[in-house]
Design a protein around this motif. Structure first.
Motif, short mmCIF file in Angstrom:
data_model
loop_
_atom_site.label_atom_id
_atom_site.label_comp_id
_atom_site.label_asym_id
_atom_site.label_seq_id
_atom_site.Cartn_x
_atom_site.Cartn_y
_atom_site.Cartn_z
N ASP A 262 21.76 -2.33 -30.78
CA ASP A 262 22.19 -4.02 -30.61
C ASP A 262 22.26 -4.64 -31.83
O ASP A 262 23.23 -5.36 -32.09
N ILE A 263 21.71 -4.15 -32.90
CA ILE A 263 22.02 -4.58 -34.23
C ILE A 263 23.42 -3.96 -34.70
O ILE A 263 23.88 -4.78 -35.31
N ASP A 264 23.55 -2.55 -34.75
CA ASP A 264 24.82 -2.27 -34.96
C ASP A 264 26.09 -3.13 -34.30
O ASP A 264 27.09 -3.11 -35.00
N SER A 265 26.16 -3.49 -32.86
CA SER A 265 27.04 -4.30 -32.40
C SER A 265 27.28 -5.35 -32.94
O SER A 265 28.48 -6.06 -33.10
N VAL A 266 26.32 -6.26 -33.64
CA VAL A 266 26.24 -7.50 -34.23
C VAL A 266 27.02 -7.18 -35.45
O VAL A 266 27.68 -7.97 -35.92
N VAL A 267 26.58 -6.18 -36.39
CA VAL A 267 27.23 -5.98 -37.62
C VAL A 267 28.74 -5.68 -37.67
O VAL A 267 29.55 -6.26 -38.15
N ILE A 268 29.03 -4.93 -36.51
CA ILE A 268 30.47 -4.55 -36.36
C ILE A 268 31.26 -5.71 -36.07
O ILE A 268 32.34 -5.92 -36.67
N ASN A 269 30.81 -6.75 -35.27
CA ASN A 269 31.27 -7.78 -34.82
C ASN A 269 31.54 -8.83 -36.10
O ASN A 269 32.71 -9.65 -36.19
N MET A 270 30.42 -8.81 -36.84
CA MET A 270 30.62 -9.59 -38.12
C MET A 270 31.47 -9.23 -38.89
O MET A 270 32.24 -9.93 -39.66
N ASN A 271 31.58 -7.84 -39.17
CA ASN A 271 32.87 -7.21 -40.18
C ASN A 271 34.22 -7.60 -39.45
O ASN A 271 35.35 -7.61 -40.22
N ARG A 272 34.07 -7.41 -38.15
CA ARG A 272 35.46 -7.83 -37.32
C ARG A 272 36.06 -9.44 -37.80
O ARG A 272 36.93 -9.69 -38.05
N ILE A 273 35.07 -10.32 -37.56
CA ILE A 273 35.27 -11.76 -37.97
C ILE A 273 35.80 -11.81 -39.48
O ILE A 273 36.64 -12.52 -39.90
N ARG A 274 35.05 -11.08 -40.45
CA ARG A 274 35.47 -11.19 -41.58
C ARG A 274 36.81 -10.66 -41.91
O ARG A 274 37.64 -11.06 -42.57
N THR A 275 37.06 -9.34 -41.38
CA THR A 275 38.51 -8.79 -41.42
C THR A 275 39.65 -9.66 -41.06
O THR A 275 40.69 -10.05 -41.53
N HIS A 276 39.33 -10.48 -40.00
CA HIS A 276 40.36 -11.35 -39.24
C HIS A 276 40.75 -12.43 -40.28
O HIS A 276 41.74 -12.80 -40.54
N TYR A 277 39.49 -13.16 -40.98
CA TYR A 277 39.85 -14.13 -41.82
C TYR A 277 40.46 -13.48 -43.25
O TYR A 277 41.03 -14.46 -43.88
N LEU A 278 39.97 -12.37 -43.81
CA LEU A 278 40.61 -11.87 -44.71
C LEU A 278 42.20 -11.60 -44.43
O LEU A 278 43.13 -12.20 -45.56
N ASP A 279 42.43 -11.01 -43.30
CA ASP A 279 43.95 -10.75 -42.99
C ASP A 279 44.77 -12.13 -43.14
O ASP A 279 45.87 -12.46 -43.08
N ALA A 280 43.97 -13.19 -42.65
CA ALA A 280 44.54 -14.60 -42.62
C ALA A 280 44.90 -15.40 -43.85
O ALA A 280 45.33 -16.39 -43.98
N GLY A 281 44.23 -14.87 -44.92
CA GLY A 281 44.41 -15.32 -46.02
C GLY A 281 43.22 -16.02 -46.95
O GLY A 281 43.19 -16.12 -48.21
N PHE A 282 41.94 -15.76 -46.45
CA PHE A 282 40.96 -16.27 -46.90
C PHE A 282 40.44 -15.20 -48.01
O PHE A 282 40.74 -13.82 -47.91
N GLU A 283 39.74 -15.53 -49.26
CA GLU A 283 39.67 -14.57 -50.24
C GLU A 283 38.07 -13.77 -50.01
O GLU A 283 37.84 -12.64 -50.19
N GLU A 284 37.03 -14.42 -49.09
CA GLU A 284 35.97 -13.97 -48.72
C GLU A 284 35.15 -14.73 -47.66
O GLU A 284 35.47 -15.93 -47.35
N VAL A 285 34.57 -14.03 -46.89
CA VAL A 285 33.65 -14.62 -45.75
C VAL A 285 32.29 -14.34 -46.10
O VAL A 285 31.94 -13.03 -45.94
#
Length: 349
Positions: free
Chosen positions: A246-269
């Motif tokens: 359950d915890i791993d799933s949350v962490v993986i999705n947090m990383n995915r959200i971060r990757t999405h916004y980094l790819d869109a041009g944000f410097e950090e999330v």
């Protein structure tokens, strides 16, 4: 027919029609209480509204909840644009943030399309309350934080989800729930009616140790909690066991959200996980699942965190006694962590 009875019937029908008309429109109701014609239904806090327990009635709500000019940053960054996504814990005006420009989305209420300035640091902070971590950062994470998050002009490619097969029913849902709640507040939210409800609520607690459904009281009767966050049978409770998966799933999705916004041009999330009121005020109520700590210490986590939860856990007085949210002191802690991070980016990078 007696003219007096006829006039009385017409008057009753007219008043009933006006009450129903106001109950049908939340916008009209807000206008009426903003002008003093009817009382504000939220003036004493959500948990008081649920329980009507007089000992938890915050009569100085505006003073304990509000921020003022002294809370605004003395120094503002010239090279950091701040973007925030949060829930009802982050409803303060964006002028309290230290970014050069500050943008905010209240999760689930709208989408904001922005153009990132390549000449400055664009930083995103996402706030999540503990009771919604498993709800919002599991299957529906992309819909909530990507589809309904910041859309970057020319770069974002939001995930498209199939529309729900179940249409919401106006008569079954909206009329029965929202309109009935507005009518109840309209008719029974005046001081005389509240006093009667307070007497009944105090008797139920004193005689039977019970509060109104939707709420729970601490064992020492010092704190009120939402039932969904304090009942161990609730999936949103910090007392519900969680597996490592359950915890791993949350962490993986947090990383995915971060990757999405980094790819869109944000410097950090950054993410900021806020503990439930019950976690701060009565953590020993039942065996705790320590969800926030487990997320923070998860070896798969790549997303930086603003970890204000450790300091917040020592201050139960930073939560409203009549509500499940933090008061102005909790808001100031949030602003300190966010604005300190902004200034670090401004001076270090």
């Amino acid at each position: 027919m007696n003219p007096l009875l006829s006039s009385l019937r017409i008057a009753i029908m007219l008043v009933s029609g006006i009450v129903l008309w106001v109950g049908l429109s939340d916008r009209l109701q807000r206008k009426l209480y903003s002008r003093g014609f009817i009382p504000d239904q939220y003036r004493f806090g959500d948990l008081y509204n649920i329980t009507n327990l007089e000992q938890f009635k915050e009569t100085r709500w505006t003073e304990t909840d509000g921020l003022d000019e002294n809370d605004k940053p003395r120094i503002r960054s010239k090279n950091v644009d701040l973007y925030t996504i949060g829930d009802s814990f982050t409803t303060m005006d964006t002028s309290f943030y230290a970014g050069r420009r500050n943008h905010h989305i209240w999760l689930g209420t709208g989408v904001d399309t922005v153009a990132l300035d390549p000449e400055v640091h664009s930083i995103l902070v996402i706030e999540v309350i503990e009771r919604t971590i498993q709800e919002r950062l599991r299957e529906h994470y992309a819909e909530l934080y990507i589809d309904r998050g910041f859309q970057i002009r020319g770069k974002s490619s939001p995930v498209i989800h199939a529309a729900s097969q179940t249409e919401s029913s106006f008569w079954g849902n909206t009329l029965n729930r929202e309109i009935n709640e507005r009518l109840e507040f309209l008719l029974f939210n005046f001081e005389a009616a509240l006093k009667c409800k307070e007497i009944k609520a105090d008797m139920m607690l004193a005689w039977f140790g019970r509060t109104h459904p939707g709420s729970l009281i601490s064992r020492d009767r010092r704190f009120l909690f939402y039932e969904i966050e304090a009942d161990p049978q609730s999936i949103l409770s910090p007392f519900t066991p969680l597996t490592d998966a359950d915890i791993d799933s949350v962490v993986i999705n947090m990383n995915r959200i971060r990757t999405h916004y980094l790819d869109a041009g944000f410097e950090e999330v950054y993410f900021c996980l806020i503990p439930n009121k019950v976690t701060v005020c009565e953590p020993q109520r039942h065996p705790h699942n320590h969800q926030i700590t487990r997320v923070e210490q998860n070896p798969h986590l790549k997303t930086p965190l603003l970890t204000l939860s450790r300091q917040l856990r020592h201050h139960p007085e930073w939560y409203h006694k009549s509500d499940g949210h933090w008061n102005a002191s909790g808001k100031r802690l949030w602003l300190k962590y966010v604005n300190d991070m902004v200034i670090r980016w401004s001076t270090t990078f």
